[in-house]
Scaffold this active site. Structure first.
Site, short mmCIF file in Angstrom:
data_model
loop_
_atom_site.label_atom_id
_atom_site.label_comp_id
_atom_site.label_asym_id
_atom_site.label_seq_id
_atom_site.Cartn_x
_atom_site.Cartn_y
_atom_site.Cartn_z
N ARG A 45 0.84 -1.20 0.00
CA ARG A 45 0.00 0.00 0.00
C ARG A 45 0.87 1.25 0.00
NH1 ARG A 45 -1.55 2.25 4.58
NH2 ARG A 45 -1.69 0.26 5.68
N TYR B 88 -17.13 15.19 -17.09
CA TYR B 88 -17.57 13.82 -16.90
C TYR B 88 -18.56 13.76 -15.73
CZ TYR B 88 -17.20 9.03 -15.10
OH TYR B 88 -17.47 7.79 -14.60
N ASP C 86 -8.14 17.66 -16.58
CA ASP C 86 -8.40 16.27 -16.90
C ASP C 86 -7.99 16.05 -18.36
OD1 ASP C 86 -9.47 13.79 -17.62
OD2 ASP C 86 -11.18 13.99 -16.27
N LYS D 53 -8.59 4.42 -19.68
CA LYS D 53 -8.96 4.78 -21.04
C LYS D 53 -7.77 4.64 -21.99
CE LYS D 53 -12.98 5.85 -19.18
NZ LYS D 53 -12.74 5.94 -17.74
#
Length: 384
Positions: free
Chosen positions: A51, A104, A177, A202
């Site tokens: 982590r 978005y 973005d 994406k």
């Protein structure tokens, strides 16, 4: 990398030194949760628990920073996990965000419905109207200017340099973005942005087989805050996900070339069809952001949205009638997808200023043969 290389070389080599033990050209996947220590507090290579850090994730984060020309790259389990971490690193209750009116839907949902109840307010504005952006900023309260260009789904183009100047004069963190363009086509940090956000699911991953998100940050203090939250809250990308994203990035540039050329051909083809009232693609000379896109992007991307003259009924029938363009959410993979934003990716913003017209369909144009894609579209379009 010892000296500055061109983008295509960076995409293949940054953070990707061969394995020193075996000589493997591709660094291994460190599929482990924890690391044996030399002694108490003496770590091997700085790794303690996955982590907090993992060599595979480190390789991806190094690559992400290099692709965007930034100092710090951070990798997350999803794009929204990256966004959430950034917002919490910057904002406190009572703070305010200005964002575009065509972002978005998941971003708006996160800000409005997750951070909103904790006292974070937001204003949506038309980002091409610089005067409106300035007026939306509340002195002393607005902390973030959130830009998405090209926007999702109406493909609006925002002037990153002008917006960065407006944001910095007001003391804001300017976030861009860059998911739709990818770093193969656009570098927001070079235009003055402070932070770049990606859904690496994406174009960076590129094969619809991995979830991920990223932040690229130049400011050391902000990067440290984000990295602490990445560790403390744990929204990290897993080793296999990081490795798959690295693999996808190696072919990013050649894929984007085909995405762009296919999308341009399709946009020009659809722009002449009588059943379509509007084609939203910055590669068309009639697009209001065409000239700006030519200045700040090296290509127009693989995303197109179209509006049907026949309204919602015609749009829905089209979206459900294709074969190669598969009906699914997401974008940026090698395969072509069709999406009906009003009831899919942007359903959460219905009834708000961000509502997507119900006659709009979004296309993620893949890298298949262009003749086959156009044939698939023609079969689904209403007859002339």
């Amino acid at each position: 990398m010892a000296r500055k290389h061109k983008f295509d070389t960076v995409a293949i080599h940054a953070g990707q030194a061969f394995d020193p033990t075996t000589g493997a050209v591709i660094p291994p996947i460190y599929q482990t949760s924890t690391f044996v220590q030399e002694s108490i507090g003496e770590l091997r290579g700085g790794y303690e628990y996955s982590r907090g850090g993992n060599p595979t994730r480190t390789a991806l984060e190094t690559l992400l920073a290099a692709l965007e020309g930034g100092k710090h790259g951070l990798s997350f389990a999803s794009g929204l996990a990256a966004e959430d971490t950034l917002l919490r690193a910057i904002l406190s209750p009572g703070d305010h965000i200005v964002l575009g009116n065509d972002v978005y839907g998941g971003t708006h949902r996160l800000i409005e419905r997750v951070h909103g109840p904790w006292g974070v307010r937001n204003t949506t504005v038309e980002m091409s109207d610089l005067r409106a952006v300035e007026q939306a900023i509340i002195p002393g309260e607005t902390k973030v200017l959130w830009v998405e260009t090209p926007s999702n789904p109406l493909m609006k183009i925002s002037d990153i340099a002008e917006l960065a100047d407006i944001g910095h004069r007001a003391g804001l963190v300017v976030v861009v973005d860059n998911t739709f363009a990818s770093p193969a086509l656009q570098h927001p940090l070079a235009h003055g942005a402070d932070v770049v956000v990606h859904s690496t699911t994406k174009y960076l991953g590129g094969h619809s087989d991995v979830l991920g998100g990223a932040l690229i940050i130049n400011d050391d203090e902000l990067a440290e805050k984000a990295r602490f939250l990445q560790f403390a809250a744990g929204p990290v990308s897993a080793p296999l996900d990081a490795w798959l994203t690295i693999r996808g990035i190696k072919t990013l540039s050649v894929r984007m070339d085909r995405h762009c050329s296919n999308a341009q051909a399709i946009a020009e083809h659809l722009d002449r069809h009588p059943a379509i009232s509007a084609v939203y693609y910055p590669g068309l000379p009639g697009h209001p952001g065409h000239e700006l896109a030519k200045q700040q992007m090296s290509g127009f991307g693989g995303m197109i949205s179209i509006a049907f003259a026949g309204g919602a009924k015609a749009a829905r029938k089209f979206a459900e009638s294709m074969t190669l363009f598969q009906l699914a959410e997401s974008l940026g993979g090698v395969e072509s997808l069709v999406n009906y934003p009003s009831e899919m990716t942007h359903a959460s913003v219905r009834g708000t200023a961000l509502e997507v017209p119900d006659n709009v369909v979004r296309l993620s144009v893949g890298i298949e043969d262009i003749a086959d894609l156009i044939d698939d579209l023609d079969r689904a379009l209403p007859r002339k």
